[in-house]
Design a protein around this motif. Sequence first.
Motif, PDB file in Angstrom:
ATOM      1  N   ALA A 112      23.474 -12.780 -24.351  1.00 48.23           N
ATOM      2  CA  ALA A 112      24.619 -13.558 -24.041  1.00 48.23           C
ATOM      3  C   ALA A 112      25.070 -13.102 -22.650  1.00 48.23           C
ATOM      4  O   ALA A 112      24.861 -12.089 -22.357  1.00 48.23           O
ATOM      5  CB  ALA A 112      25.841 -13.026 -24.956  1.00 48.23           C
ATOM      6  N   PRO A 162      21.078 -15.192 -30.306  1.00 48.49           N
ATOM      7  CA  PRO A 162      21.116 -13.955 -31.182  1.00 48.49           C
ATOM      8  C   PRO A 162      19.441 -13.962 -31.802  1.00 48.49           C
ATOM      9  O   PRO A 162      18.948 -14.557 -31.876  1.00 48.49           O
ATOM     10  CB  PRO A 162      21.922 -14.283 -32.183  1.00 48.49           C
ATOM     11  CG  PRO A 162      21.934 -15.903 -32.289  1.00 48.49           C
ATOM     12  CD  PRO A 162      21.670 -16.410 -30.772  1.00 48.49           C
ATOM     13  N   LEU A 206      27.377 -16.114 -27.785  1.00 47.95           N
ATOM     14  CA  LEU A 206      25.892 -15.179 -28.172  1.00 47.95           C
ATOM     15  C   LEU A 206      25.111 -16.359 -28.294  1.00 47.95           C
ATOM     16  O   LEU A 206      24.729 -16.953 -29.468  1.00 47.95           O
ATOM     17  CB  LEU A 206      26.134 -14.497 -29.372  1.00 47.95           C
ATOM     18  CG  LEU A 206      25.186 -13.623 -29.967  1.00 47.95           C
ATOM     19  CD1 LEU A 206      24.350 -12.845 -28.835  1.00 47.95           C
ATOM     20  CD2 LEU A 206      25.601 -12.892 -30.972  1.00 47.95           C
TER      21      LEU A 206
END
Lengths: 168, 286, 793
Positions: free
Chosen positions: C161, C91, C88
């Motif tokens: 992601a 984020p 990720l």
Amino acid sequence: MSVPVRSELQRVTLTVNGAAQELEVEPRWLLSDVLRHQLGLTGTHVGCEHGVCGCCTILAGGRPARSCLMFALQAEGLEIQTVEGLASADGTLHPLQEAFRRHHGLQCGFCTPGFLMAALPFYRTAEGMSDQELREALAGQLCRCTGYAGILQAVRTASSIARERGQA
Amino acid sequence: MKPAPFAYHRPGSREEVDQLLAQLGSEAKILAGGQSLIPILNMRLASFGHLIDLNHLAGEPAEPAVAGDELVLGPLVRQAAALESALVAEVIPLLSQALRHVAHPAIRSRGTVVGSVVHGDPAAELPAAVALLAGSVRARSRRGTRPILAAELWTGALENTLAEDEWVDELRLPVRKADEGFAFEEFARRSGDYAICGVAARVRAADGELKAAVAYLGMGGLGHVHALPPVAAEEIDGPGLHSALTEAVAELDPGDDLHASARYRRWLALELGLSCVSRAAERALK
Amino acid sequence: MTTKLFGERVERREDGRLLTGAGRFTDDLAHDAAQAAFVRSDFAHARICDIDVSGALDVAGVLGVYTYDDLQGGFAERLPLLIPHRDLKSPRTQYALARNEVCYAGEVVAMVVARDRYIAEDAAQAIRIEYEPLPVVVDLEQAVAVGSPLTHSDAADNVAAHVSEMKGDVDGVLGSAPHVFKWRFRPERSASMPMEGRAVFARYDSGQDTIEVYDSTQAPTGIRAGLAELFELDWDRVHVIAPDVGGGFGVKVMQFYPEEVLVPWASRQLGMPVKWTEDRREHFIGSNQERGQIHDVRVGVDAEGRILTLDVRFLHDTGAYCPYGLIVPIITAAQLPGPYRLANYRYSFWSVFTNTVPVSPYRGAGRPQAVFVMERVIERVAHELGLDSLEVRRRNFIQPDQFPYDVGVSWQDGGPTVYDSGDYPGGFQLLLDSLGLDGARQQQAEARAEGRLVGLGVGCYVEGTGIGPYEGATIAILPDGTVSAATGLSTQGQGHETIFAQIVADELGVPLERISVTTGDTRRIGFGVGTFASRSAVVAGHAMLRAARSLREQTAKLASTTLEVAVEDLVFEAGAVHVRGVPEKSVPLGRLTLVSNPLRYAYGRDARFAAELAQRAYAKADRPLPEGSRPGLSALEYYSPAAGVFGFGMHAALVEVDRRTCNLKILRYVIVHDCGRIINPLIVDGQVLGGLAQGIGGAFYERIHYSPEGQIQNASFMDFLIPYATEIPPVELHHLETPSPRNELGVKGVGEAGTIPVPAVIANGLSDALGVPIDHVPLSPEELFQILHREPA
């Protein structure tokens, strides 16, 4: 936009679960809010405030009504019944309530009072209804937990519980 | 979702309502059943300085009654009362048929027949039924009363020809004649929802000939009645009806919305119309 | 031993209060608390140029009006990323109150606290916000296209992601497979939509410097720990209670929603209790949603329909923020193979930001999408090869002797995805037998001969349930002989008070009605995780089992001294400890609690006995409380599973499309379901049937419609169509019980199961009925009309 003015309190006299009530309310206060927050009858739940979910269904003058679509002032002189008035004073559950328990007609319990009040006027005739008729009689009440199976079974069999008791 | 403030008026007589409306005009809104109005207020899609609540008018009949060859419904006749009325089922079966599709018991117990007619939602059952029946309302104000034919009541969705100081205290519907048959059909996504498409049909049987008329709901317009060319009784299910209805449907102007395209609605209008007219014809011939 | 309650169809302990209006939901508390309302962004993407709150401050009855600039310290930082992941890379979480930029319509911009909610809404309406609209992206494919508008104006792109994993040799097998097909599948966005919205009531006590929060949440322990950190208070000064909660289905498992931080914060600011009860409109635009994905699949099969390899690339719509990390797409990826053997499997997903309400799990959590894709692949493979799709399923099932079975990709907890047990061919056979396959096929053939459009749809799934990290349970025997148990996770209708009591009753030999269970109250137990991922019965259930067992040992030891018999000779039954074979020799459990607790003061009848104990001890010059013992009988234990457990199920439906209305009619619906050993069939049936109804909603009624401008077009129950009883068919439900070897009770989770395969089943049935592939859900009469009456080109 101009600032809305707060309106004055007005008096309303009504009967709730058999007890006379005299209340001071703002004209815009919804009956659902007054039952819940002024009378503390929090069994009447509020799920959408636009009349679709049925969680706030009560009986007004013996008929099911959405308490979120009535101003408390409109209940002047009306007899209101809520879920709190269903069981006997000694705590014995109403046959409908008992049937909901037996048949797992509730999970989270939020929609349950609305279903009970919606079914109350007709449950005695539910035994003889077809599956489709019973479903239609309960349309207008949303349940997100049970898939309705337990509710339908409960409403259908409640009158047999009433009979069992009559015989006991 | 709580309504904005308003002043609440609880008149005890029709005259008091006239008086209040004369004073308050466009600031005021009539509150009868409230089942369409209060959601709008709760969502603050509209707000009014004054609400005039009809629910405590003294001496208002709770049931419809027949006067001459008309059924008369006062402003406080609830949809539930009309639906359960054996009289209505007998003298205006279409009204009973249409009411079965109106929302749910907990809405019908408060909602009034007159209120729904005046509200004028193109997707609602009662305006279409009343239009087909050539019903009329009585508008009143301090200035007096005047009848308005249903078809002339609405100027568009949720819009009507009432003056600011006028309200409706009566709906009149002609009772069924012996040679008339009615039917009502509707398709909605869920039981009790507003119609995606609905149709009310009236068929008159005379001299071996059938004269049909239909009124649609959920198809955009409001109050429009389509009279179909007469056909012989034995040809009611024949190609004539199909082409007549196809023409009627072509006149409709339904829009596309989330639940249905105009093309789908037209399909429904034809399909529902065919069976609805055919059922009405059966009843007319009985 | 008392009759075992485990496995019994016991009526629920919680029903009494819920049926009489005595349940206590958050909004049922504190009628005189100040009430909050929020101003939410009208725009899906905009810069905030100016906020003028003066109009709100003028409203009589307003107590406080807040914007981002009023927040300090941790409150002014972005809300936490709950589940980080190494992949990720970008984020985003939101601020409690928007700072400079709003990224979805509904994002909270300002807060009003007033004497009541009516006034709070008046004031909220009087706040003026000047926005500069920014480009909006809603469409998932557009969001990953070059030159797309950006969800966040300072980001490089919309990709949160990209994750990929492979088992076996996908490219090699695709190159050599006898048949390779390529298809695209699109499940669309929907929402949990519990009947009770979210609600928070907070009471800050400045004298004590404590804060107590009632929150309609699925995870009170996390809220407590998070609030303690934000308020810089010891855990002991912060308590979070989830009282009765009116349904959750995933949407209430966030930690935090902005309101969960702001309401307690405002309570401290104002020095008074503050409550917020979400209304339905707020729920539509301010509570998380799920389901939107686009899958591109390549499948390599042999001539018999055996799947040799599957290569799935999908886009996952994570909305404007990704507070829940990558859990949903990871679950989709790991559960996509379902009950089928895939020697060569690769997934590759992109989690993508759009200017829409953030996404976090909704009942099923990525699985309905996965099952939809896999089951459509099976159907399409069968169709292409001219095979019976039921037979294609049989040829691809993992066999009962292949457990534990390693799917070969990561599970949501970070470990491998390894199925513990199951009998997929057996379940499938039971499904077809229950359906009466030949009869159903004949019914279908006859209907078709009449020109009716009838189809058979089937869908199979495996559901990973019961994940960790852990849950705890504390149980005490009270002096009156009742048993009080508590666990940290909360309840939204699953019947925890009943099933946990059943487990405890069996261990302690106490009647069910003498046991009370509290859930979701950090005053009782502060450690715990939450109710999600169909984990409560498995994880908290075993914590209950352990605590009950530990309590039993403790009690037996004391009883052995009291009754002067060996522990092995003791029997726990009917609320007392008995000596085996000596019916007259026994001691009630409550009495043992008293024995354990010598007292100075005889403040009541029972206490007199305990006071005498103390005096007797002193008379013998003993310590009243022997060294190493403690007063009271209670135990606290935790259970942490090493891996999840995997339930499964199969659904079949006979469906019809009405030629006149183009509407769906479900003629029959049959379910076979296996969640290991069943604690309470009444409750399991309810979970499955309730899930089914939500699945039907997801298959044919419920869809969140966004306009290209990022506005939800159906933000009401008038247009977001939750089925009434009239839209749900009667269901035939059958159970299998394949115990999990991974835990003592042999149980697996059931909460989400019923929902998971339904969109696939309905789409398969409709495809069969109409003879065309249906590769997106939810469907609608409009779409069936379009299939039946294609517009001439």
